[in-house]
Scaffold this active site. Structure first.
Site, PDB file in Angstrom:
ATOM      1  N   TYR A 101      -5.552   4.108   2.918  1.00 18.00           N
ATOM      2  CA  TYR A 101      -6.212   3.378   1.622  1.00 18.00           C
ATOM      3  C   TYR A 101      -5.379   3.441   0.609  1.00 18.00           C
ATOM      4  O   TYR A 101      -5.457   4.808  -0.233  1.00 18.00           O
ATOM      5  CB  TYR A 101      -7.862   3.102   1.795  1.00 18.00           C
ATOM      6  CG  TYR A 101      -8.670   2.805   0.603  1.00 18.00           C
ATOM      7  CD1 TYR A 101      -9.308   1.370   0.999  1.00 18.00           C
ATOM      8  CD2 TYR A 101      -8.545   2.867  -0.553  1.00 18.00           C
ATOM      9  CE1 TYR A 101     -10.020   0.635   0.151  1.00 18.00           C
ATOM     10  CE2 TYR A 101      -9.465   2.419  -1.659  1.00 18.00           C
ATOM     11  CZ  TYR A 101      -9.640   1.322  -0.898  1.00 18.00           C
ATOM     12  OH  TYR A 101     -10.997   0.508  -2.068  1.00 18.00           O
ATOM     13  N   GLU A 185      -5.428  -2.982  -4.484  1.00 16.72           N
ATOM     14  CA  GLU A 185      -6.118  -2.336  -3.327  1.00 16.72           C
ATOM     15  C   GLU A 185      -4.840  -3.003  -2.394  1.00 16.72           C
ATOM     16  O   GLU A 185      -4.164  -3.794  -2.637  1.00 16.72           O
ATOM     17  CB  GLU A 185      -6.751  -2.815  -3.113  1.00 16.72           C
ATOM     18  CG  GLU A 185      -7.707  -2.047  -1.711  1.00 16.72           C
ATOM     19  CD  GLU A 185      -9.373  -2.834  -1.266  1.00 16.72           C
ATOM     20  OE1 GLU A 185     -10.390  -2.281  -1.405  1.00 16.72           O
ATOM     21  OE2 GLU A 185      -9.457  -4.074  -0.421  1.00 16.72           O
TER      22      GLU A 185
END
Ligand SMILES: Nc1ncnc2c1ncn2[C@@H]1O[C@H](COP(=O)(O)OP(=O)(O)O)[C@@H](O)[C@H]1O
Ligand SMILES: [Mg+2]
Length: 379
Positions: A101, A185
């Site tokens: 992530y 993101e």
């Protein structure tokens, strides 16, 4: 403005971040053709502006073009957390060895950006962050210095990401600055069996204040996924759809926020936030009422106005105008106080609509609206 995954993917590609081959289509037939071009196998991905698509069944593998068509047909009928699927991405399947992530997000309070990264990315990142926060590195990024090669290596090392992710971290920062984004993101950023690093999913939130210098988005007014929110924006009304049953209209964000709280305190759930603003006219009031009544979830409506610049008689006129133009099918509770309240109440009393009742206090009004919504639910 949030971007769709396919738009984020395009920006990643333009900034040299590796992404899987993919096409975005609107029909199942086109999905089949796209899968054929990819060599047969594909991952079909719902394009909606909300996360958790995988868990909702909106990201599915297909073994061949026929399966891609079938899966796309099914996903194109889906509604994911209130977002209808109109497009699917047909992506090349990737053999994933590890999912990470990474994101950059603006930390307004601190006045800098934060790099947030974890070696345990993928669909359970929220759970990782909640149960084992130590597995998620949070590193401040000075907007003046940005993410240099050294900084990128530091972020990767702090989060335990493969060192090969560092160039991607640096380019991702370039996406943020060049595109005027508030958030970028990638989840997951994967390492494949072959050791390649690929951005498999992307989320980008652009800074609306910078729209004027990001001409590529032109007049794309896709900012509002919700048709009612789009209609409200077109009329200059601040409207946000929520989950509950009591429609709420007030003047001033503070008053509307506290009205939401009081309604919740009375055991009902607000259906929306709607602020008609400081100097609202009768027309604005009428528009606001039509908007709230257009939401099928609404069971009762509460109008809570404290007259200042907006005089209560203008609000009452607006309600009466609305009653003449939209058919009121749900009970309406009105609390008028402040500037010209007496005249406003008299206008409503004179109209004597059977579904309209008045209250003198905010608490009393919220109680009535909540009870009416709950009674309607019980029927
Ligand atoms: N091209 C792909 N090849 C293989 N697996 C994929 C691919 N795209 C997504 N996935 C898998 O599906 C999961 C969910 O997809 P993602 O795009 O992250 O959607 P969301 O975050 O909305 O659930 C990913 O974590 C990844 O494991
Ligand atoms: Mg994802």
């Amino acid at each position: 403005m949030d971007l769709y995954e396919y738009q984020a993917r395009e920006l990643f590609q333009q900034h040299g971040i590796p992404v899987p081959d993919a096409e975005t289509v609107r029909t199942a037939r086109e999905a089949r053709a796209a899968a054929e071009r990819l060599g047969g196998r594909a991952v079909i991905k719902a394009q909606v502006k909300t996360g958790g698509r995988g868990k909702a069944g909106g990201v599915k593998p297909a073994a061949d073009p026929a399966a891609a068509e079938l899966t796309a047909r099914q996903i194109l009928t889906m509604d994911i957390k209130g977002h209808r699927v109109h497009q699917v991405m047909v992506a090349r399947p990737v053999a994933i060895e590890a999912e990470c992530y990474v994101s950059y997000a603006l930390d307004r309070a601190a006045g800098h950006f934060l790099a947030i990264a974890s070696a345990e990315g993928g669909m359970d990142i929220e759970e990782v962050a909640a149960t084992r926060p130590e597995a998620v590195a949070r590193i401040p990024v000075d907007p003046g210095q940005g993410v240099t090669a050294d900084k990128a290596r530091d972020i990767a090392a702090a989060a335990g990401l493969p060192p090969a992710t560092a160039p991607v971290l640096q380019r991702l920062w370039q996406v943020l600055t060049a595109e005027d984004a508030l958030l970028v993101e990638v989840n997951p950023l994967v390492r494949t069996d072959d050791g390649d690093i690929l951005a498999l999913d992307g989320k980008i939130t652009l800074d609306d204040n910078a729209r004027f210098r990001q001409s590529r988005w032109g007049d794309d007014t896709d900012t509002h996924d919700d048709p009612l929110e789009a209609a409200a924006a077109g009329k200059g009304i601040g409207y946000l759809r929520l989950d509950g049953e009591v429609g709420i209209i007030g003047n001033g964000a503070g008053l509307v926020m506290s009205t939401l709280d009081v309604v919740a305190g009375c055991g009902a759930r607000p259906a929306n936030f709607l602020d008609i603003g400081g100097g609202a006219s009768a027309t604005v009031m009428a528009d606001a009422l039509s908007l709230v009544l257009a939401d099928p979830k609404v069971r009762s409506v509460l109008v809570n106005v404290f007259g200042g610049i907006t005089a209560c008689d203008a609000v009452a006129d607006g309600i009466v105008t609305a009653l003449d133009t939209v058919r009121l099918t749900k009970p309406l509770v009105v609390r008028l106080d402040g500037n010209n309240a007496v005249r406003g109440r008299a206008i409503l009393a004179e109209r004597a609509h059977p579904l309209v009742q008045q209250a003198t206090t905010m608490d009393g009004a919220a109680r009535q609206a909540a009870d009416l919504a709950n009674d309607a639910a019980a029927v």
